[in-house]
Motif scaffolding. Structure first.
Motif, PDB file in Angstrom:
ATOM      1  N   THR A 193      57.002   5.141 -51.915  1.00  0.00           N
ATOM      2  CA  THR A 193      55.942   4.681 -51.025  1.00  0.00           C
ATOM      3  C   THR A 193      55.632   5.726 -49.962  1.00  0.00           C
ATOM      4  N   TYR A 194      56.679   6.275 -49.355  1.00  0.00           N
ATOM      5  CA  TYR A 194      56.463   7.265 -48.308  1.00  0.00           C
ATOM      6  C   TYR A 194      55.787   8.517 -48.856  1.00  0.00           C
ATOM      7  N   ARG A 195      56.240   8.931 -50.034  1.00  0.00           N
ATOM      8  CA  ARG A 195      55.676  10.139 -50.633  1.00  0.00           C
ATOM      9  C   ARG A 195      54.176   9.945 -50.872  1.00  0.00           C
ATOM     10  N   GLY A 196      53.850   8.782 -51.410  1.00  0.00           N
ATOM     11  CA  GLY A 196      52.462   8.526 -51.780  1.00  0.00           C
ATOM     12  C   GLY A 196      51.527   8.412 -50.594  1.00  0.00           C
ATOM     13  N   LEU A 197      52.030   7.946 -49.462  1.00  0.00           N
ATOM     14  CA  LEU A 197      51.125   7.696 -48.338  1.00  0.00           C
ATOM     15  C   LEU A 197      51.282   8.698 -47.211  1.00  0.00           C
ATOM     16  N   LYS A 198      51.926   9.799 -47.541  1.00  0.00           N
ATOM     17  CA  LYS A 198      52.171  10.769 -46.475  1.00  0.00           C
ATOM     18  C   LYS A 198      50.879  11.367 -45.947  1.00  0.00           C
ATOM     19  N   ARG A 258      59.250  -6.652 -43.538  1.00  0.00           N
ATOM     20  CA  ARG A 258      58.284  -7.678 -43.121  1.00  0.00           C
ATOM     21  C   ARG A 258      57.969  -7.573 -41.641  1.00  0.00           C
ATOM     22  N   PHE A 259      58.982  -7.246 -40.870  1.00  0.00           N
ATOM     23  CA  PHE A 259      58.779  -7.112 -39.431  1.00  0.00           C
ATOM     24  C   PHE A 259      57.813  -5.962 -39.148  1.00  0.00           C
ATOM     25  N   LEU A 260      58.000  -4.888 -39.885  1.00  0.00           N
ATOM     26  CA  LEU A 260      57.130  -3.717 -39.730  1.00  0.00           C
ATOM     27  C   LEU A 260      55.668  -4.092 -39.963  1.00  0.00           C
ATOM     28  N   VAL A 261      55.412  -4.802 -41.051  1.00  0.00           N
ATOM     29  CA  VAL A 261      54.036  -5.209 -41.356  1.00  0.00           C
ATOM     30  C   VAL A 261      53.491  -6.090 -40.247  1.00  0.00           C
ATOM     31  N   LYS A 262      54.309  -7.028 -39.790  1.00  0.00           N
ATOM     32  CA  LYS A 262      53.846  -7.958 -38.761  1.00  0.00           C
ATOM     33  C   LYS A 262      53.450  -7.235 -37.491  1.00  0.00           C
ATOM     34  N   ARG A 263      54.265  -6.279 -37.088  1.00  0.00           N
ATOM     35  CA  ARG A 263      53.954  -5.563 -35.856  1.00  0.00           C
ATOM     36  C   ARG A 263      52.620  -4.845 -35.973  1.00  0.00           C
ATOM     37  N   LEU A 270      52.379   0.867 -44.357  1.00  0.00           N
ATOM     38  CA  LEU A 270      52.054   2.287 -44.212  1.00  0.00           C
ATOM     39  C   LEU A 270      50.556   2.529 -44.349  1.00  0.00           C
ATOM     40  N   SER A 271      49.928   1.809 -45.273  1.00  0.00           N
ATOM     41  CA  SER A 271      48.485   1.989 -45.447  1.00  0.00           C
ATOM     42  C   SER A 271      47.738   1.478 -44.223  1.00  0.00           C
ATOM     43  N   LEU A 272      48.192   0.355 -43.668  1.00  0.00           N
ATOM     44  CA  LEU A 272      47.538  -0.191 -42.479  1.00  0.00           C
ATOM     45  C   LEU A 272      47.625   0.802 -41.338  1.00  0.00           C
ATOM     46  N   ARG A 273      48.794   1.422 -41.225  1.00  0.00           N
ATOM     47  CA  ARG A 273      48.961   2.361 -40.131  1.00  0.00           C
ATOM     48  C   ARG A 273      48.064   3.575 -40.332  1.00  0.00           C
TER      49      ARG A 273
END
Lengths: 762, 65
Positions: free
Chosen positions: A757-762, A264-269, A454-457
């Motif tokens: 998740t990581y694999r899919g959005l690499k 959640r912190f990751l998304v918020k940042r 990850l998608s936002l980034r």
């Protein structure tokens, strides 16, 4: 599926650059080419310094001063690209005596500047411009870095505590799983209990507020089951600890809470970064306006303008209030307000509107309406009301969460009574609680935010700023896409589409450029862009023909550049060049399509999206554009007011609106997905959820691709989670789950979700 | 096994002091901005007087020459 076209690399810092030149920013160019230590900015542009003089008044300064620290100002800087920028900006104090320190926050594009008392905001902004950046002072409310600082620090502390405690609990539980019994085992379990308390009473506080809100507003969110799982895990384990049994789940519960907090912190940042880029500055900037009074001309800040004031509006200024024109005529760019691409010439007594821009010459106006009463102010207040009324979007995962909670709880209650009746109630309680702990919606609670983060980034790297992760889900649902014309489909700049005669002599070109001089009329920019290599001729007696054009003398004959009345039907704006009384040439101007517009529209049409245009511009112009890019006439709406745009958008389900002006903001806010494009007014940023920072519409295709992929991953995560819950739940009901099984199963399932998740959005 | 009576409190004190150190650091704002400091060190400003000397800037300019 390749998401991005390959970007050119900067020659100096080797980072992919978005600009066309060899360098990503001016800092890199400077550092690459010259010995910049001997290079000192000249600050010779006295004209723009003069325009910014008002920024040095005490009133203006105190508005932007850091409230807690007298000598500190915060600036937003556009154009930070790489390490060179930080380097160059932080070196400013070395050659400026009035600045003691500059501190760059790269992620938020913010400068913190510590200054001495001689500091002048105008000079600093000028300096930034010279270095290749665009700066703007930030007031307390606009300074998001400080706004979120406290919140971020607390969140980080909660994560640290949760991580440390969870880690230590795991250490102490290993010997117990290894078969340790007796007083040591009891002691270790009690240590786990003590270590669990900080998590329960400190780290988990955000979940309690979330769960409480969910109860209060009767919307089920993921926080509620997390809190229930947390507390049932805790009570269940503590009761067993006191009774001396071995069913203790502190370790699994603690580690899953830590994981959820972190994601959640990751998304918020990431979201905060996006917000700081897009919510910049209010619509009508705080600026200096000259007022004509009985005692001559005085200047005042635009905040203090009152009804009845007589204002002198300078070229390129944004008009701060609604009123009537007192000068004979004025040229005004109203594209910000209603999207019309061609400038308007207003006559005496006509009304001028706040938010439009004065073009080439200054004029007088009488103020009739200020702030919220102006046309633009009304749009703002409607906007605020509308966004309050808008029904919140329930995401797919929230839907699933509701079902999951309902099913798990009814199952555990049924199981409790059934098992109680057949075996005993003691065992029944064990199994029912084990079911709740193990079937906690882990994938929902952190798989979804992780995917969003990850998608936002990824989107951010491609120049797409997104305010909220659930946009991805909405984008996938889109059926119809409406474009605004000016600035979205087109570049928003006038350029020459044809001229008569076909060949224009070089001498005429230089005369025209000379006539236009330093004009900021859109036509002047059009001419300059068309002939970048031509040197302007020296024109004598240059003067303006009011409401018509410019004239001047060259080599003894009088030349003039006048607008011609043959606009209208053709959709073009026409200008003629005259020598004395004979006409030499005609030039036709239009707002041209972006180079990639056609391809993007074609691509979207092939994917079966309905495509339409809503514009405030004239029918003839809009229809011509629609013809050019093959858009169905039924979905073309021209001469639309902001309210009309809103009505159109309301009629279509799952509509995406892409626009750039204040006139689009109501529609952007109403649309299922609202997107604002580069160069837009901040009002449309505020009302849209997505903002493209790269010119052109290629970003739309990127956005659709990213959204599709993130939804795929979300769905595979959910499928996996449901499968896991089903298996885990069955095992729990059969009484086969013990703490060791949970301690192995829960992290494995989490790990699989992270990997997927990581694999899919690499 | 008696050593454990000493080791466990020691381990917990260690853990506690690390958490305390982290809490202190984050209150001081050390984690407010994680990006800029990482980039800030990339360019070395000592050697810029000998700018034409490519060796001194090899790190940041590699691949250009």
């Amino acid at each position: 599926m390749e998401l991005s076209q390959s970007l050119q690399k900067c020659k100096y810092c080797q980072q992919p650059s978005r600009s066309e030149s060899d360098f990503c920013c001016q800092a890199c160019e400077l550092l690459f080419q010259i010995d910049y230590q001997s290079w000192i900015p000249k600050l010779n542009n006295t004209q723009s310094l003069k325009q910014r003089e008002y920024m040095d008044t005490e009133e203006f300064k105190s508005f932007y001063k850091n409230p807690n620290k007298e000598s500190e100002y915060t600036f937003y800087v556009e154009g930070l690209q790489c390490a060179s920028c930080i380097h160059l900006l932080e070196k400013i104090p070395e050659f400026r005596n009035d600045i003691t320190s500059v501190d760059v926050n790269f992620g938020l594009s913010i400068l913190k500047v510590n200054v001495t008392t001689d500091f002048k905001i105008s000079q600093f902004l000028e300096l930034l411009e010279e270095l290749g950046y665009k700066g703007a002072p930030l007031s307390e409310n606009e300074n998001l870095a400080d706004k979120y600082k406290a919140e971020n620090r607390t969140n980080l502390k909660r994560i640290a505590v949760a991580g440390a405690c969870a880690g230590n609990i795991m250490l102490f539980v290993v010997p117990v799983y290894g078969g340790l019994t007796g007083p040591y085992a009891t002691a270790f379990n009690w240590i786990s209990f003590v270590l669990f308390l900080p998590i329960l009473f400190y780290s988990a506080i955000p979940f309690y507020t979330g769960a409480w809100n969910s109860l209060r507003y009767r919307v089920i969110n993921v926080d509620l089951p997390i809190v229930i799982a947390l507390w049932s895990g805790f009570i269940f384990s503590t009761v067993n600890l006191v009774l001396g049994k071995s069913e203790i789940y502190y370790d699994s519960t603690a580690s899953f809470l830590f994981l959820i907090l972190s994601t959640r912190f990751l998304v918020k940042r990431i979201q905060q970064k996006t917000l700081s880029d897009s919510s910049l500055m209010s619509f009508i900037p705080v600026q200096n306006i000259e007022e004509k009074t009985e005692h001559g001309i005085v200047s005042k800040l635009s905040l203090n303008i009152k009804v009845g004031d007589t204002l002198v509006i300078q070229p390129n200024q944004i008009i701060p209030a609604d009123g009537t024109l007192l000068s004979i005529s004025a040229d005004v760019d109203i594209s910000l307000l209603n999207g019309e691409s061609l400038p308007h010439t207003l006559g005496i007594g006509m009304s001028v509107h706040a938010g439009t821009r004065c073009l080439n010459k200054s004029f007088l106006m009488k103020v009739e309406k200020v702030s919220n009463d102006t046309e633009i102010g009304k749009i703002v207040s409607t906007l605020e009301n509308d966004s309050l009324k808008k029904t919140p979007f329930v995401t797919f995962s929230e839907n699933i969460a509701q079902w999951l909670i309902a099913i798990v709880f009814s199952l555990s209650i049924i199981a409790f009574f059934v098992i109680g009746a057949f075996i005993n109630y003691d065992e029944a309680l064990n199994r029912a609680l084990a079911l709740i702990v193990i079937a906690c919606p882990c994938a929902l609670a952190f798989g979804t935010p992780l995917t969003y983060a990850l998608s936002l980034r990824k989107a951010r790297d491609l120049g797409i700023l997104i305010k909220n992760g659930n946009v991805f889900e909405k984008v996938v649902q889109i059926k119809t896409i409406f474009f605004d014309k000016t600035g979205t489909l087109t570049s928003g700049q006038l350029s020459i589409v044809s001229n008569f005669p076909c060949a224009i002599e070089d001498e005429w070109k230089s005369i025209i450029l000379g006539l236009e001089g330093k004009s900021i009329h859109p036509l002047a920019f059009g001419f300059r862009r068309a002939w970048p290599d031509t040197v302007p001729a020296e024109i004598l007696n240059q003067e303006e023909i009011i409401g018509k054009g410019v004239r001047g003398t060259f080599n003894g004959s009088e030349y003039s550049l006048e607008s011609s009345q043959s606009r209208g039907e053709s959709g073009y704006m026409c200008v003629k060049l005259k020598k004395d009384t004979s006409t030499l040439a005609y030039f036709y101007f239009a707002d041209e399509l972006h180079p990639d517009t056609k391809n993007v529209i074609k691509h979207l049409a092939s994917k079966n999206y309905e495509i339409g245009i809503i514009s405030g511009d004239k029918y003839s112009i809009v229809e011509k554009i629609a013809d050019d890019i093959n858009i169905n006439k039924d979905l073309v709406f021209a001469e639309s007011t902001p309210q009309k745009k809103l009505e159109v958008v309301k009629d279509f389900p799952f509509v995406c609106m892409i626009g750039d002006g204040a006139n689009d903001s109501l529609a952007l806010n109403q649309a299922h997905v609202g997107i604002s494009v580069k160069g837009s007014v901040s009002l449309s940023h505020n009302s849209s959820e997505v903002c493209f920072t790269r010119p052109g519409l290629q970003s739309l295709v990127d956005l659709i691709n990213i959204s599709r992929r993130s939804q795929q991953i979300l769905k595979s995560n959910l499928t996996f989670a449901l499968f896991y819950n089903f298996v885990g739940g069955t095992l729990a009901l059969l009484g086969l789950v013990n703490p060791l099984v949970a301690a192995v199963l829960m992290p494995i399932s989490s790990l699989l979700i992270v990997l997927n998740t990581y694999r899919g959005l690499k | 096994m008696n050593i454990i009576l000493f080791m466990i409190p020691l381990a917990l004190i260690f853990a506690g002091s690390f958490v305390a150190a982290f809490l202190w650091a984050s209150s001081k704002g050390q984690f407010d901005d994680l990006e800029t400091p990482a980039l800030r060190i990339l360019i070395d400003d000592k050697n810029n007087n000998t700018k034409k000397n490519d060796e001194s800037n090899e790190g940041s300019k590699c691949g250009v020459t």
